[in-house]
Motif scaffolding. Structure first.
Motif, short mmCIF file in Angstrom:
data_model
loop_
_atom_site.label_atom_id
_atom_site.label_comp_id
_atom_site.label_asym_id
_atom_site.label_seq_id
_atom_site.Cartn_x
_atom_site.Cartn_y
_atom_site.Cartn_z
N ASN A 9 -45.17 6.95 -50.00
CA ASN A 9 -46.27 7.29 -49.09
C ASN A 9 -46.12 8.67 -48.49
OD1 ASN A 9 -48.02 4.71 -48.76
ND2 ASN A 9 -45.92 3.95 -48.65
N GLY A 10 -46.07 9.66 -49.36
CA GLY A 10 -45.96 11.04 -48.92
C GLY A 10 -45.79 11.94 -50.12
N VAL A 11 -45.23 13.12 -49.88
CA VAL A 11 -44.95 14.08 -50.94
C VAL A 11 -43.44 14.21 -51.06
CG1 VAL A 11 -45.29 16.44 -51.76
CG2 VAL A 11 -47.08 15.32 -50.43
N CYS A 12 -42.90 13.95 -52.24
CA CYS A 12 -41.45 13.99 -52.46
C CYS A 12 -41.07 15.35 -53.04
CB CYS A 12 -41.02 12.88 -53.42
SG CYS A 12 -39.23 12.75 -53.61
N LYS B 139 -55.15 18.92 -52.42
CA LYS B 139 -56.35 19.32 -53.17
C LYS B 139 -56.57 18.39 -54.36
CE LYS B 139 -58.46 23.28 -55.55
NZ LYS B 139 -58.27 24.70 -55.95
N ALA B 140 -55.48 18.08 -55.07
CA ALA B 140 -55.59 17.20 -56.24
C ALA B 140 -55.98 15.79 -55.83
CB ALA B 140 -54.25 17.18 -57.00
N VAL B 141 -55.40 15.28 -54.76
CA VAL B 141 -55.71 13.93 -54.28
C VAL B 141 -57.16 13.85 -53.84
CG1 VAL B 141 -55.25 12.21 -52.50
CG2 VAL B 141 -53.34 13.36 -53.65
N ALA B 142 -57.62 14.84 -53.05
CA ALA B 142 -58.99 14.85 -52.55
C ALA B 142 -60.00 14.95 -53.69
CB ALA B 142 -59.18 16.00 -51.57
N GLY C 265 -59.57 13.71 -56.68
CA GLY C 265 -59.38 12.63 -57.64
C GLY C 265 -58.55 13.03 -58.85
N ASP C 266 -57.77 14.09 -58.70
CA ASP C 266 -56.98 14.61 -59.83
C ASP C 266 -55.48 14.46 -59.61
OD1 ASP C 266 -59.26 15.44 -61.24
OD2 ASP C 266 -59.35 17.31 -60.08
N ALA C 267 -55.05 13.50 -58.81
CA ALA C 267 -53.62 13.33 -58.54
C ALA C 267 -52.84 13.08 -59.83
CB ALA C 267 -53.39 12.19 -57.56
N GLY C 268 -53.47 12.42 -60.78
CA GLY C 268 -52.81 12.14 -62.05
C GLY C 268 -52.62 13.37 -62.92
N LYS C 269 -53.27 14.50 -62.55
CA LYS C 269 -53.15 15.73 -63.33
C LYS C 269 -52.11 16.68 -62.75
CE LYS C 269 -57.98 15.53 -64.86
NZ LYS C 269 -59.30 16.23 -64.86
N LEU C 270 -51.51 16.29 -61.64
CA LEU C 270 -50.45 17.11 -61.06
C LEU C 270 -49.24 17.12 -62.00
CD1 LEU C 270 -50.60 15.83 -57.37
CD2 LEU C 270 -50.95 18.20 -58.07
N THR C 271 -48.34 18.08 -61.79
CA THR C 271 -47.10 18.14 -62.56
C THR C 271 -45.93 18.09 -61.59
OG1 THR C 271 -48.16 19.50 -64.24
CG2 THR C 271 -45.77 19.43 -64.24
N PRO C 272 -45.20 16.98 -61.56
CA PRO C 272 -45.47 15.70 -62.25
C PRO C 272 -46.67 15.00 -61.61
CG PRO C 272 -43.64 15.45 -60.73
CD PRO C 272 -43.97 16.91 -60.72
N ASP D 118 -52.62 4.44 -56.81
CA ASP D 118 -54.06 4.20 -56.81
C ASP D 118 -54.75 5.01 -55.72
OD1 ASP D 118 -53.87 2.44 -58.91
OD2 ASP D 118 -53.72 0.66 -57.64
N LYS D 119 -54.13 5.04 -54.53
CA LYS D 119 -54.70 5.79 -53.41
C LYS D 119 -53.59 6.59 -52.74
CE LYS D 119 -58.43 2.50 -52.42
NZ LYS D 119 -59.04 1.61 -51.39
N ALA D 120 -53.29 7.73 -53.32
CA ALA D 120 -52.27 8.59 -52.74
C ALA D 120 -52.79 9.18 -51.42
CB ALA D 120 -51.91 9.71 -53.71
#
Length: 284
Positions: A87-90, A178-181, A183-190, A195-197
């Motif tokens: 539940n955050g950014v690692c 930006k990616a989460v907002a 809907g592109d969280a799955g396109k981040l690297t990594p 489901d709802k980051a």
């Protein structure tokens, strides 16, 4: 003993019930890999695997020796950030993401140990994530054990307190949000596969240090349904049994909650009944 060393010889057989080898760095290095020796020990300090090694001259068939269970921990105090890690950014010490926060806490812990040179990671949370009910026990664990949580009214302030590069962390969190907002969280690297980051944008900010910690190993001599240790041709060695995490072949990669102690109890009773039947001549 007070009178000196004594030797005891078993008439009915020997049951190995001494756990795995998670507290033995040499065996962990040999069977799992050098990276795993960096993990903090979450389990017992007495599970050092000598009795597993003593089965090898008997040609015991040892299996799953590279498999183990692990989890997150703040090693110096034993604090457990079990749910915070999702539940955050690692990030690592440089403020860069290196793992998918949507994975199980087991896989995240493996990643911390294998992908950072010092087995340290940092979860960046904001006030919204801090107030999630599921994280209540985690925050209490850190407070109770006096583990540090670095805070700040800005990300820069929290980053400086944690010793993380502030500019890099700011960019990492901005890209993540930006990616989460979008809907592109799955396109981040990594990628982030939750489901709802959560978007991390509400002060104050919290940075939680943690490490990958080893809980227990799953490898050992293979047993049959009577708890008898098998040799490399799948025949019982004879009068040798293994119980619990001293036995191999029961668990692989992970386990169902409570299954390890349950398996130890079940096979303990099975071995006892088997030896009792042998002594009475009633064995099948």
């Amino acid at each position: 003993t007070p009178a000196g060393q004594e030797e005891y010889f078993s008439k009915g057989g020997v049951a190995i019930a001494t756990g795995g080898f998670s507290a033995n760095p040499e065996m962990v290095d040999k069977y799992i890999g050098g990276w795993a020796t960096r993990m903090v020990l979450r389990g017992s300090k007495s599970t050092t695997g000598e009795n597993i090694s003593l089965t090898l001259p008997l040609y015991a068939k040892c299996v799953n020796m590279d498999q183990f269970h692990c989890g997150p921990i703040y090693g110096p105090t034993g604090a457990n950030p079990l749910n915070i890690v999702n539940n955050g950014v690692c990030v690592n010490r440089q403020g860069v993401r290196f793992t998918d926060e949507g994975q199980t806490y087991v896989q995240m812990s493996r990643d911390v140990a294998s992908m950072t040179p010092d087995n340290w990671a940092f979860m960046v949370c904001d006030q919204k994530t801090h107030d999630m009910p599921i994280l209540k026990n985690d925050w209490e664990s850190y407070a109770r054990t006096k583990a540090p949580v670095y805070t700040g009214q800005t990300l820069e302030e929290a980053a400086k307190a944690a010793g993380i590069d502030a500019k890099t962390l700011q960019k990492t969190v901005e890209d993540f949000n930006k990616a989460v907002a979008g809907g592109d969280a799955g396109k981040l690297t990594p990628p982030n596969t939750r489901d709802k980051a959560p978007v991390i944008d509400t002060a104050p900010f919290y940075i939680v240090p943690f490490q990958g910690g080893m809980t227990a190993t799953f490898g050992g001599p293979l047993i049959n349904t009577e708890g008898e240790v098998l040799d490399t041709e799948n025949h019982p060695v004879g009068n040798l049994y293994a119980i619990g995490n001293a036995a191999g072949g029961l668990f692989y990669d992970n386990y169902v909650g409570g299954a390890q102690l349950t398996a130890a109890g079940v096979f303990g009773m099975i071995v006892a009944e088997h030896v009792k039947a042998l002594k009475s001549g009633k064995a099948a």
